[in-house]
Design an enzyme around this catalytic site. Structure first.
Site, PDB file in Angstrom:
ATOM      1  CE  LYS A  44      10.174 -23.317 -38.742  1.00 13.92           C
ATOM      2  NZ  LYS A  44       8.735 -23.593 -38.722  1.00 13.92           N
ATOM      3  CG  ASN A  47       6.394 -19.172 -43.856  1.00 18.62           C
ATOM      4  OD1 ASN A  47       6.243 -18.674 -44.968  1.00 18.62           O
ATOM      5  ND2 ASN A  47       6.329 -20.479 -43.650  1.00 18.62           N
ATOM      6  CB  THR A 211       3.628 -23.916 -29.426  1.00 13.78           C
ATOM      7  OG1 THR A 211       4.384 -24.715 -30.341  1.00 13.78           O
ATOM      8  CG2 THR A 211       4.212 -22.510 -29.387  1.00 13.78           C
ATOM      9  CG  ASP A 243       6.878 -20.681 -39.552  1.00 16.37           C
ATOM     10  OD1 ASP A 243       7.713 -21.031 -38.694  1.00 16.37           O
ATOM     11  OD2 ASP A 243       6.846 -21.163 -40.700  1.00 16.37           O
TER      12      ASP A 243
HETATM   13  P1  ADP Z   1       3.930 -26.365 -34.848  1.00 24.55           P
HETATM   14  O1  ADP Z   1       3.002 -26.114 -35.997  1.00 24.55           O
HETATM   15  O2  ADP Z   1       5.225 -25.633 -34.951  1.00 24.55           O
HETATM   16  O3  ADP Z   1       4.066 -27.815 -34.475  1.00 24.55           O
HETATM   17  P2  ADP Z   1       1.882 -25.978 -32.790  1.00 24.55           P
HETATM   18  O4  ADP Z   1       1.055 -27.047 -33.431  1.00 24.55           O
HETATM   19  O5  ADP Z   1       2.239 -26.153 -31.357  1.00 24.55           O
HETATM   20  O6  ADP Z   1       3.219 -25.671 -33.589  1.00 24.55           O
HETATM   21  O7  ADP Z   1       1.062 -24.605 -32.989  1.00 24.55           O
HETATM   22  C1  ADP Z   1       1.635 -23.342 -32.733  1.00 24.55           C
HETATM   23  C2  ADP Z   1       0.598 -22.429 -32.122  1.00 24.55           C
HETATM   24  O8  ADP Z   1      -0.485 -22.223 -33.066  1.00 24.55           O
HETATM   25  C3  ADP Z   1      -0.092 -22.959 -30.859  1.00 24.55           C
HETATM   26  O9  ADP Z   1       0.668 -22.654 -29.696  1.00 24.55           O
HETATM   27  C4  ADP Z   1      -1.397 -22.180 -30.887  1.00 24.55           C
HETATM   28  O10 ADP Z   1      -1.190 -20.846 -30.474  1.00 24.55           O
HETATM   29  C5  ADP Z   1      -1.725 -22.175 -32.376  1.00 24.55           C
HETATM   30  N1  ADP Z   1      -2.519 -23.376 -32.734  1.00 24.55           N
HETATM   31  C6  ADP Z   1      -2.107 -24.460 -33.445  1.00 24.55           C
HETATM   32  N2  ADP Z   1      -3.108 -25.370 -33.548  1.00 24.55           N
HETATM   33  C7  ADP Z   1      -4.169 -24.856 -32.892  1.00 24.55           C
HETATM   34  C8  ADP Z   1      -5.514 -25.298 -32.622  1.00 24.55           C
HETATM   35  N3  ADP Z   1      -5.959 -26.482 -33.061  1.00 24.55           N
HETATM   36  N4  ADP Z   1      -6.320 -24.485 -31.897  1.00 24.55           N
HETATM   37  C9  ADP Z   1      -5.893 -23.287 -31.448  1.00 24.55           C
HETATM   38  N5  ADP Z   1      -4.646 -22.817 -31.655  1.00 24.55           N
HETATM   39  C10 ADP Z   1      -3.797 -23.576 -32.366  1.00 24.55           C
END
Ligand code: ADP
Length: 293
Positions: A44, A47, A211, A243
């Site tokens: 992480k 990244n 997020t 990340d």
């Molecule tokens: P993590 O992978 O740490 O669980 P998230 O899934 O909340 O975090 O994703 C982090 C950020 O990546 C989101 O706030 C958004 O900006 C972007 N993102 C992730 N998945 C999507 C998606 N399906 N569509 C658009 N943006 C996405």
């Protein structure tokens, strides 16, 4: 005159990820033959360092790799991304690795050997204190020992350097021994464990960012709560999106950008359009073009 690139220091992990494609996840005692193996740079910390560098930051990485060949290759890789590695330490422990088995249904099973990532000490951080104090922003995660992460945050805050913590992977140790930072970036699952009521005091920060994948990102300060929608995309692989979001947010916020979450959402969404973590991280040009659509 062009704005100087913000100085960002990342204290965090560097792993080499080995992804093995298998017909099914092995049962205890079972030996399986994998159909392929992909080896990629991950962790992480690194990244987020790569995400911040590609987003336009002048990035220095503090962390630890082994004296092994993977350690040397990782350092070369960071150089090729324009990242300063004078704060990287080499240890007798092997470079951190993750062994990821992925089956035909997309199910996975992961073994992480923290290796050198856990060999970094408080003395190592003290030795890098001037690098931290000279930055505009310090970026932290939880893949290095918690006392090291906490000490880095203290050094930065005492020198007026902004601190962003992405408390991932979330640990019981962190939940029991939280410490103050400026900005905390968490996903929905982490938010529910750290502060179910989305409370700044409980989260020990001034700015809480939650997020939520494709759903709106929450930005919470004492003055206001905002919901900022990421661009709509059809993701092919969301690995590394968080990340990428964090690295891009660090750059935009230290540049004084009016809406750093909007920039970071564009970066995070773009990262879902390519497989892998670091290969999918967009450049500043790509983020700007996408954010202004
Ligand atoms: P993590 O992978 O740490 O669980 P998230 O899934 O909340 O975090 O994703 C982090 C950020 O990546 C989101 O706030 C958004 O900006 C972007 N993102 C992730 N998945 C999507 C998606 N399906 N569509 C658009 N943006 C996405």
């Amino acid at each position: 005159m062009p704005t100087p690139r913000p100085k960002i220091v990342v204290v965090g992990s560097l792993n080499v990820d080995h992804t093995l494609r298998v017909p099914h996840i092995p049962a205890p005692g079972e030996t399986l033959t994998s159909s392929s193996m992909l080896t990629c740079f991950g962790g992480k910390g690194a990244n987020q360092a790569v995400a911040a560098a590609r987003a336009g930051g002048a990035v220095s990485m503090i962390g630890c790799v082994g004296h092994d060949d993977f350690g040397s290759r990782y350092i070369e890789h960071l150089h090729s991304e324009g990242i300063d590695t004078t704060g990287l330490i080499r240890s007798a422990a092997p470079t951190g690795s993750a062994f990821i088995a992925v089956d035909d249904h997309g199910e996975n099973s992961i073994i992480v050997n923290a290796g050198a990532n856990h060999a970094i000490t408080l003395d190592d951080i003290e030795n890098q204190a001037s690098l931290i104090r000279g930055a505009e922003l310090l970026l932290l995660q939880l893949e290095c020992p918690l006392p090291v992460v906490q000490r880095a945050a203290e050094i930065a805050r005492a020198a007026g350097v902004q601190v962003i913590l992405n408390p991932s992977p979330l640990s019981a140790e962190y939940l029991a021994a939280r410490f103050a930072v400026d900005t905390l970036i968490v996903n929905e699952g982490e938010a529910a464990q750290i502060t179910p009521g989305q409370n700044l005091r409980e989260a020990m920060c001034r700015h809480l960012i939650i997020t939520r994948g494709a759903d709106t990102t929450l930005s919470i300060t004492a003055d206001r709560t905002e919901e900022i929608a990421p661009p709509q995309v059809t993701p092919i692989d969301t690995v590394g999106a968080g990340d990428t979001f964090t690295g891009a947010f660090a750059v935009a916020s230290s540049e004084g950008c009016e809406n750093p979450v909007h920039f970071a959402n564009a970066a995070g969404a773009l990262a879902t359009l390519k497989p892998g973590a670091q290969p999918a991280i967009p450049t500043r040009q790509e983020i700007e073009a996408f954010a202004s659509r």
